[in-house]
Structures are given as C-alpha cells and as structure tokens.
Write a protein that holds these residues in place. Structure first.
Motif, PDB file in Angstrom:
ATOM      1  N   THR A  55     -44.696 -28.874  25.151  1.00 57.54           N
ATOM      2  CA  THR A  55     -45.222 -28.309  26.398  1.00 57.54           C
ATOM      3  C   THR A  55     -45.857 -26.941  26.162  1.00 57.54           C
ATOM      4  O   THR A  55     -46.817 -26.560  26.846  1.00 57.54           O
ATOM      5  N   ASP A  56     -45.350 -26.203  25.183  1.00 54.96           N
ATOM      6  CA  ASP A  56     -45.865 -24.876  24.875  1.00 54.96           C
ATOM      7  C   ASP A  56     -47.289 -24.940  24.326  1.00 54.96           C
ATOM      8  O   ASP A  56     -48.036 -23.962  24.380  1.00 54.96           O
ATOM      9  N   TYR A  57     -47.655 -26.091  23.795  1.00 50.95           N
ATOM     10  CA  TYR A  57     -48.961 -26.246  23.157  1.00 50.95           C
ATOM     11  C   TYR A  57     -50.102 -26.337  24.171  1.00 50.95           C
ATOM     12  O   TYR A  57     -51.260 -26.091  23.834  1.00 50.95           O
ATOM     13  N   LEU A  58     -49.773 -26.682  25.418  1.00 51.31           N
ATOM     14  CA  LEU A  58     -50.811 -26.945  26.412  1.00 51.31           C
ATOM     15  C   LEU A  58     -51.549 -25.676  26.848  1.00 51.31           C
ATOM     16  O   LEU A  58     -52.776 -25.679  26.977  1.00 51.31           O
ATOM     17  N   GLY A  59     -50.812 -24.593  27.100  1.00 48.38           N
ATOM     18  CA  GLY A  59     -51.405 -23.381  27.654  1.00 48.38           C
ATOM     19  C   GLY A  59     -52.567 -22.820  26.868  1.00 48.38           C
ATOM     20  O   GLY A  59     -53.685 -22.662  27.401  1.00 48.38           O
ATOM     21  N   PRO A  60     -52.380 -22.492  25.574  1.00 53.00           N
ATOM     22  CA  PRO A  60     -53.482 -21.888  24.807  1.00 53.00           C
ATOM     23  C   PRO A  60     -54.703 -22.787  24.653  1.00 53.00           C
ATOM     24  O   PRO A  60     -55.779 -22.308  24.303  1.00 53.00           O
ATOM     25  N   TYR A  61     -54.551 -24.087  24.914  1.00 55.04           N
ATOM     26  CA  TYR A  61     -55.675 -25.006  24.722  1.00 55.04           C
ATOM     27  C   TYR A  61     -56.347 -25.409  26.025  1.00 55.04           C
ATOM     28  O   TYR A  61     -57.502 -25.826  26.021  1.00 55.04           O
ATOM     29  N   LEU A  62     -55.632 -25.313  27.136  1.00 56.53           N
ATOM     30  CA  LEU A  62     -56.209 -25.734  28.415  1.00 56.53           C
ATOM     31  C   LEU A  62     -56.468 -24.572  29.367  1.00 56.53           C
ATOM     32  O   LEU A  62     -57.191 -24.740  30.345  1.00 56.53           O
ATOM     33  N   LEU A  63     -55.862 -23.415  29.099  1.00 58.96           N
ATOM     34  CA  LEU A  63     -56.057 -22.252  29.959  1.00 58.96           C
ATOM     35  C   LEU A  63     -57.015 -21.268  29.318  1.00 58.96           C
ATOM     36  O   LEU A  63     -57.362 -21.383  28.137  1.00 58.96           O
ATOM     37  N   CYS A  64     -57.442 -20.294  30.098  1.00 57.46           N
ATOM     38  CA  CYS A  64     -58.302 -19.234  29.594  1.00 57.46           C
ATOM     39  C   CYS A  64     -57.414 -18.178  28.932  1.00 57.46           C
ATOM     40  O   CYS A  64     -56.894 -17.276  29.595  1.00 57.46           O
ATOM     41  N   MET A  65     -57.212 -18.318  27.623  1.00 54.87           N
ATOM     42  CA  MET A  65     -56.349 -17.420  26.857  1.00 54.87           C
ATOM     43  C   MET A  65     -57.054 -17.078  25.548  1.00 54.87           C
ATOM     44  O   MET A  65     -57.952 -17.812  25.112  1.00 54.87           O
ATOM     45  N   PRO A  66     -56.680 -15.975  24.908  1.00 54.60           N
ATOM     46  CA  PRO A  66     -57.339 -15.582  23.655  1.00 54.60           C
ATOM     47  C   PRO A  66     -57.207 -16.661  22.582  1.00 54.60           C
ATOM     48  O   PRO A  66     -56.215 -17.384  22.521  1.00 54.60           O
ATOM     49  N   LEU A  67     -58.207 -16.746  21.713  1.00 55.14           N
ATOM     50  CA  LEU A  67     -58.198 -17.740  20.640  1.00 55.14           C
ATOM     51  C   LEU A  67     -57.012 -17.529  19.697  1.00 55.14           C
ATOM     52  O   LEU A  67     -56.485 -18.490  19.129  1.00 55.14           O
ATOM     53  N   GLN A  68     -56.572 -16.265  19.568  1.00 58.20           N
ATOM     54  CA  GLN A  68     -55.421 -16.001  18.693  1.00 58.20           C
ATOM     55  C   GLN A  68     -54.208 -16.829  19.111  1.00 58.20           C
ATOM     56  O   GLN A  68     -53.436 -17.297  18.270  1.00 58.20           O
ATOM     57  N   TYR A  69     -54.041 -17.006  20.418  1.00 56.27           N
ATOM     58  CA  TYR A  69     -52.885 -17.758  20.896  1.00 56.27           C
ATOM     59  C   TYR A  69     -53.000 -19.235  20.536  1.00 56.27           C
ATOM     60  O   TYR A  69     -52.000 -19.900  20.272  1.00 56.27           O
ATOM     61  N   ALA A  70     -54.216 -19.764  20.535  1.00 60.41           N
ATOM     62  CA  ALA A  70     -54.402 -21.160  20.124  1.00 60.41           C
ATOM     63  C   ALA A  70     -54.064 -21.332  18.649  1.00 60.41           C
ATOM     64  O   ALA A  70     -53.419 -22.315  18.253  1.00 60.41           O
TER      65      ALA A  70
END
Length: 346
Positions: free
Chosen positions: A187-202
């Motif tokens: 579930t933690d993997y979804l946020g950095p890939y589907l939300l507007c977040m810095p690329l570092q988090y992905a």
C-alpha cells in the motif's frame, strides 16, 4: 502554505478532503483516493508493525534474528526523513504522521538491542559512534536547508536480507511483523507513483518496497527452518508431528529457548501439503509483485535505464545468497576480533 510546486505539478490542498490531497492533474480522481487510502493504511500498519517484534523480544529476552545494523539504519533514515517531510511544505497527511512517530518506534527497538545485547566493548563503541552521527545529522539539518529523504530507502532492509542469507533461516523474526510489512509495503508503494510527490520518493519507495518484499520472500523460502540449537531433542519425522512445533514458532519464538550463539546449523522441519501449497502461492505472489514494482518504476521515471535499479538490487541479493551458501566453513568474527567481544568490565 497550501499551494506549491511539488515535483512536476502544482499542489493545492486548500479546503480539500484528506483523500484528495496531492492529486495528480493528469490522473483520474479515483487514483488519488486509492493512493491516499493506501498511504493511510500503511501509516496505520507502521504504527503497529513493531509491536509483535517487541513482544517476541521481551518474551524471549533476546534480539536474535533481528539485524542491529538494520535497526540503526532504520532509525537514522527515519530521523532524517522527518526533517525532509516538514521542510517540503505540502505533502499528504500520512507522510506527516509517519514522520512523527516512526523515529520514536525505531528508537524504542534500538533500546531493546541495548538492553538485551551482551555488554561488550563492541556494543559500547557502536553506541558511542551512533550517538555522535545522530547529533551531527540533527545539527546539519537544523543549520542547513538540506532536502534529501532517506526514511524509506532499501539499504536498512538489505541488512536484514544479508542476515537471513547468512543464517539460512528467518527464525527470530516475528512472522506477524513480516506479514504486516508485506501488506504495508504494497500500500505504501501507491502514493509516490499516483500522487503529486517528488521523484525522490518514487525512487526510495521502489528500493524500500522491493528489498522489504525480498525479505518477506525469504521468510517463505526458509519457512520451518530453525537453528540446530533450538531444535533440541528428537526432531519430528512427519508433517503431522511437526504441526505443534510450527504452531508454536509462528512468531519466530515458541517454547524452545533461543541460543544466542548457535553453531550455524539449521534444521528443516516437515510441512503439511496445505502449508507447502500456501507457501508456494505466497512466493508466486511476491515474485509477481516484484516484477510489477520494476515495471512501475520504469513508467514513473520514463526511462528504460531505470531497469538498472531492479537488476542491481536483485543482483546484490543473489550475490549475498551465493556468498553465504557457497562459502566454506571459516572462523567466526569472534575469533577474528576477540578484543571487541570481551566483556566491557574485564
């Protein structure tokens, strides 16, 4: 500040429900809801995940099976990540919640290591070095405008993978904690890939989730393997005879005392056909998920060169497995560095 550039898009969380924070403008709204739900779910899991390990360690009065390097790295990364989150203005709510309580939980786990580990010069030296590093890290973050996250990088989990490979068993780890971690890293993997977040988090989410799921894969691969020092007395010869032993060891403990310095030998206990089928089903699911992680990473970065990340990660883990499984018997580190393992008061 409610509106800010975050990565490649503009974030405006003003007067929006929690599940609509940091929505990506190029994606449908349901993906935003799904990602925020996943983030809140993982936040709840991370709040509870270490409790089974606390219970098991306090119950058996040992931290055997848990890598101290993993715990130290986790706390250091969580501490640094807290500064990153609060310096980056607008982030999803679950990121702020995790940034507050994760360093506290990781520090509590380190406290168990300090309490239960033998009082040696090595332990005192490591403790002193860690305190100095943490003071310097906090001082730099307070004095400078540093913005580099490391809270969910894969390096802390790699220590656990290496330890499991070396011991050829995951006995000592709380299986409840591992199961919660497998769900949480998904579930933690979804946020950095589907939300507007810095690329570092992905990038960091990829390494963290990938290595964590490899560790979960090891638990299934080494299922019902116990150290020889634990399997005292006659061993069960059939899966039916081993059922009670497996039930007692589901948390990595059981009634048997845990030797803090076993001879490195492991014993494979029998498994029922149903257990074998569930084990291979879980292995297949985790391998499929690791492939999905790699594909999502290439999609998020927009470059096929990103395949180097999963390939290098898998290569390092396989190399560790081969190094420990194919090595010849040699002197232990206590023989190599005896002065470090002398009692501090001797």
């Amino acid at each position: 500040m409610a509106t800010t550039a975050n990565g490649s898009c503009v974030v405006n969380n003003t007067d929006k429900p929690i599940l609509l924070h940091n929505c990506h403008p190029d994606m449908p709204e349901w993906t935003c809801v799904l990602a925020n739900l996943g983030g809140l779910t993982s936040t709840a899991i991370w709040f509870l995940i270490l409790l089974p390990q606390f219970w098991r360690s306090i119950r058996h009065k040992t931290m055997q099976g848990v890598s101290s390097a993993w715990a130290i790295s986790n706390f250091t990364a969580a501490l640094n990540n807290s500064f990153f989150v609060f310096k980056l203005t607008v982030m999803p709510l679950y990121a702020y919640i995790s940034a507050v309580y994760m360093p506290v939980l990781e520090l509590a786990l380190l406290g168990l290591f300090f309490y239960f580990a033998p009082r040696t010069r090595f332990k005192l030296i490591v403790t002193a070095v860690c305190v100095v590093v943490w003071v310097v890290l906090v001082s730099l973050q307070l004095a400078l405008s540093l913005q580099f996250p490391s809270g969910w990088s894969g390096s802390p989990s790699l220590y656990g993978v290496f330890l499991n490979s070396q011991r050829q068993t995951t006995y000592g780890l709380s299986k409840v904690m591992v199961a919660m971690g497998a769900v949480g890293k998904t579930t933690d993997y979804l946020g950095p890939y589907l939300l507007c977040m810095p690329l570092q988090y992905a990038v960091l989410a990829f390494f963290s989730s990938t290595v964590s799921q490899i560790s979960s894969l090891q638990v299934l691969w080494y299922w019902n393997r116990v150290p020889a020092s634990v399997a005292a007395g006659p061993l069960p010869s059939t899966a039916a005879d081993a059922a009670s032993v497996s039930a007692e060891s589901v948390d990595g403990g059981g009634a048997a005392p845990i030797g803090d310095d076993d001879d490195g030998r492991v014993v494979q206990l029998p498994m029922t056909p149903g257990c074998q089928a569930a084990r291979w089903l879980g292995i297949s699911a985790l391998v499929t998920e690791l492939g999905a992680f790699a594909g999502a990473f290439v999609w998020r970065t927009g470059s096929w060169w990103a395949l180097a990340a999963p390939l290098c990660t898998f290569a390092v883990c396989v190399a560790a497995w081969c190094a420990y499984h194919l090595r010849k018997a040699g002197p232990g580190r206590r023989r190599l560095f005896p002065i470090l393992y002398k009692p501090a008061d001797s």
